[in-house]
Design an enzyme around this catalytic site. Structure first.
Site, PDB file in Angstrom:
ATOM      1  N   GLU A  54      30.656  42.688  32.528  1.00 12.31           N
ATOM      2  CA  GLU A  54      31.328  41.838  33.311  1.00 12.31           C
ATOM      3  C   GLU A  54      30.483  41.853  34.566  1.00 12.31           C
ATOM      4  OE1 GLU A  54      35.692  40.716  35.150  1.00 12.31           O
ATOM      5  OE2 GLU A  54      35.611  42.614  34.112  1.00 12.31           O
ATOM      6  N   ASP A  65      42.356  40.603  43.117  1.00 13.99           N
ATOM      7  CA  ASP A  65      41.361  41.705  43.296  1.00 13.99           C
ATOM      8  C   ASP A  65      41.791  42.663  44.136  1.00 13.99           C
ATOM      9  OD1 ASP A  65      39.136  41.397  41.159  1.00 13.99           O
ATOM     10  OD2 ASP A  65      38.761  39.616  42.410  1.00 13.99           O
TER      11      ASP A  65
END
Length: 266
Positions: A54, A65
């Site tokens: 990723e 995040d």
């Protein structure tokens, strides 16, 4: 074309083949542009036994995040990282033998438009995409556009996802289903979240597509436990914390090798 009729794409075919051969799946994460020569991390990830990689396309407001990935995004942006520069770097990477999966927020997709964005991904050799802030009921257009470009759009499911919505996510996702272990942001945690087991069980009832579990998997023990319930794991914050602390590709290869061994022992 509708997403119900799309055949399995390149990421899904690759992960299915490895899973069906009895292999636990490992997908490490790196923020694109985080250091000079950052693509050497990709080579290290593949050498350590990663089954897909990723690559985060940094965004200025990464709402899902946690602190570590936010810091990594800020560091990459401060170095001048951009989607175009990161994809140009990826286009120069030799065949790693595993698929690359880009992850970013929908704002960056809309900036160029879904068609141009997905075409640029494929031209750079990226065959998977994760857009965590894209709701499943708004994903049809991007799913179809991505598939036409040869890119699998993977959708996310969380422990709080209700059953009808979970079924929709399982049906519409391509490549794999990203099972989010907690309701919260990315980041290292002391233990695998209790809701992860139930979520992966529900997803496996809903789909035969590979299920990868992420958010908080930081240690070999956690990876081994996650593998008992899911087809594989995504490891992001634990990798990026090491990069931010100065770890080089060899250090990351050694760390990921410990996770690989743990997954293989299960």
């Amino acid at each position: 074309m509708t997403n119900q009729t799309l055949a399995a794409g390149p990421v899904e075919r690759h992960l299915r083949a490895r899973r069906d051969a009895g292999r636990g799946l490992l997908m490490p994460y790196v923020t694109g542009g985080i250091t000079p020569g950052w693509t050497r991390y990709l080579e290290a990830f593949a050498a350590a036994g990663g089954d897909a990689i990723e690559v985060g396309l940094p965004f200025s407001d990464p709402t899902l995040d946690g602190v570590t990935i936010q810091q990594a995004s800020e560091a990459a942006l401060a170095r001048g990282a951009s989607t175009r520069r990161i994809l140009a770097d990826l286009a120069e990477v030799r065949d790693l033998g595993v698929p690359l999966v880009a992850s970013t927020y929908y704002n960056l997709v809309l900036h160029d438009g879904p068609e141009a964005f997905c075409a640029a991904l494929r031209e750079a050799g990226v065959t998977g995409l994760i857009v965590p802030d894209l709701p499943v009921h708004e994903a049809d257009e991007l799913t179809d556009v991505a598939a036409a470009a040869g890119v699998d759009l993977a959708l996310l499911a969380s422990p709080a996802t209700p059953e009808p919505r979970l079924a929709e996510i399982a049906r519409r996702s391509r490549g794999f289903v990203y099972a989010v272990s907690v309701m919260g942001t990315t980041g290292e945690r002391a233990a695998l979240a209790s809701g992860a087991t139930e979520l992966t069980t529900r997803l496996r009832r809903a789909t035969d597509r590979p299920v990868l579990l992420g958010f908080g998997i930081s240690t070999p023990d956690q990876a081994r436990e996650a593998r008992r319930h899911a087809d594989g794991v995504v490891v992001g914050a634990a990798v990026m914390r090491r990069v931010l602390d100065g770890a080089g590709p060899d250090d990351l290869r050694a760390f990921l090798a410990t996770l690989r061994r743990a997954i293989d022992q299960e």
